[in-house]
Design a protein around this motif. Structure first.
Motif, mmCIF file in Angstrom:
data_model
loop_
_atom_site.group_PDB
_atom_site.id
_atom_site.type_symbol
_atom_site.label_atom_id
_atom_site.label_comp_id
_atom_site.label_asym_id
_atom_site.label_seq_id
_atom_site.Cartn_x
_atom_site.Cartn_y
_atom_site.Cartn_z
ATOM 1 N N LEU A 25 -8.915 9.626 -1.394
ATOM 2 C CA LEU A 25 -7.464 9.464 -1.363
ATOM 3 C C LEU A 25 -6.806 10.340 -0.298
ATOM 4 O O LEU A 25 -5.654 10.088 0.092
ATOM 5 N N SER A 44 6.808 12.711 -3.120
ATOM 6 C CA SER A 44 5.786 12.113 -3.975
ATOM 7 C C SER A 44 6.291 11.969 -5.407
ATOM 8 O O SER A 44 6.035 10.962 -6.081
ATOM 9 N N GLU A 55 -5.053 8.766 2.593
ATOM 10 C CA GLU A 55 -3.786 8.053 2.418
ATOM 11 C C GLU A 55 -2.616 8.877 2.974
ATOM 12 O O GLU A 55 -2.686 10.107 3.060
ATOM 13 N N LYS A 91 -0.037 6.526 -8.839
ATOM 14 C CA LYS A 91 0.137 5.075 -8.937
ATOM 15 C C LYS A 91 -1.028 4.444 -9.696
ATOM 16 O O LYS A 91 -0.832 3.612 -10.593
ATOM 17 N N GLN A 92 -2.242 4.848 -9.350
ATOM 18 C CA GLN A 92 -3.395 4.276 -10.039
ATOM 19 C C GLN A 92 -3.477 4.731 -11.497
ATOM 20 O O GLN A 92 -3.860 3.952 -12.375
ATOM 21 N N GLU A 108 -0.453 8.013 -4.396
ATOM 22 C CA GLU A 108 -1.503 7.008 -4.588
ATOM 23 C C GLU A 108 -2.327 7.312 -5.833
ATOM 24 O O GLU A 108 -2.714 6.398 -6.568
#
Length: 271
Positions: free
Chosen positions: A32, A74, A35, A44-45, A41
């Motif tokens: 990650l 973020s 990214e 989000k997952q 990210e």
């Protein structure tokens, strides 16, 4: 969101799970890091795989503000990504003189639009009331925490034998109501959860300490559940770091589902 709406979500999902988004850059999967926003990210997952089991998400603000402006970005993106029907908690532990508290409240309730914020009560009424002035927002007041040092002050008895956390509960329940005031109540001692519930029978509790800190989910439900459930049990590390590779989201979902299934049984047993 009021208590009836929150309870409706609890009944619908058969869950009182809060997922703590304590996202540490050093602990997220290495891939990650390529990214543009690794923290978002990762979150989000986690959200994608746990939203069907969770009724609340609780970003710990320290993990974001430690990263400077990028961390705040973020956090905002994470907050906007959380489904609107899910309760959001800014675990910021604010609490200062009145005019400062009012600005903290504006920051988290207006600028960022969190549903709630954790607040330290030890500066008294004028440090808490500004947060309670915002419609459809919640204060989650520190009452009896689960950290190692909680006994340094929170269980000191007064001359009449009343413990300090009991004094905090008795005084603070005059400031708000069960639709805008919750309490942080650690899971590590069931008998103390019962004491808190006796003093505030209708308020929701945010309960840390289950799992990694040794608290029992069964005891939390047995001693803390109210007629509207009244519980948001938080799990952070046990869910978000359940996996370390590309399947970390799936592993997080599996851990969340395990807790949800336990919670469904406890709701049927104690509600």
């Amino acid at each position: 969101m009021n208590s009836k709406e929150l309870f409706s979500q609890i009944k619908s999902k058969q869950s009182f799970l809060c997922v703590g988004l304590d996202t540490d850059p050093a602990k997220i999967p290495q891939y990650l890091q390529r990214e543009k926003d690794p923290i978002f990210e990762f979150n989000k997952q986690i959200i994608d795989h746990t939203a069907e089991y969770a009724v609340a998400y609780k970003p710990n603000i320290a993990f974001y503000e430690a990263l400077g402006p990028k961390g705040w970005e973020s956090l905002q993106k994470t907050l906007e990504y959380i489904p609107k029907e899910i309760f959001t908690i800014a675990d910021a532990k604010r609490g200062d003189i009145g005019n400062t508290s009012k600005l903290y409240a504006k920051a988290f309730f207006e600028s960022m639009d969190f549903d709630s914020i954790t607040v330290a009560p030890y500066m008294g009424r004028d440090s808490v009331l500004p947060f309670l002035e915002f419609k459809d927002k919640w204060v989650i007041l520190l009452a009896l925490t689960s950290n190692e040092g909680s006994e340094d002050f929170q269980i000191i008895p007064s001359s009449d034998g009343e413990l300090l956390f009991e004094s905090v509960l008795k005084k603070s329940r005059q400031w708000g109501n069960p639709d805008n005031l919750m309490y942080v109540v650690g899971a590590t001692r069931g008998e103390n959860i019962a004491k808190v519930r006796a003093l505030v029978p209708d308020h929701f509790f945010l309960v840390p300490g289950v799992g990694a800190q040794g608290g029992s989910l069964e005891d939390v439900a047995k001693y803390g559940m109210s007629k509207q459930c009244g519980l948001l049990v938080n799990s952070s590390r046990g869910i978000i770091y359940a996996g370390k590779d590309m399947d970390f989201g799936k592993k997080a979902g599996e851990e969340a589902e395990k807790l949800q299934k336990e919670m469904a049984i406890l709701l049927e047993k104690y509600l």
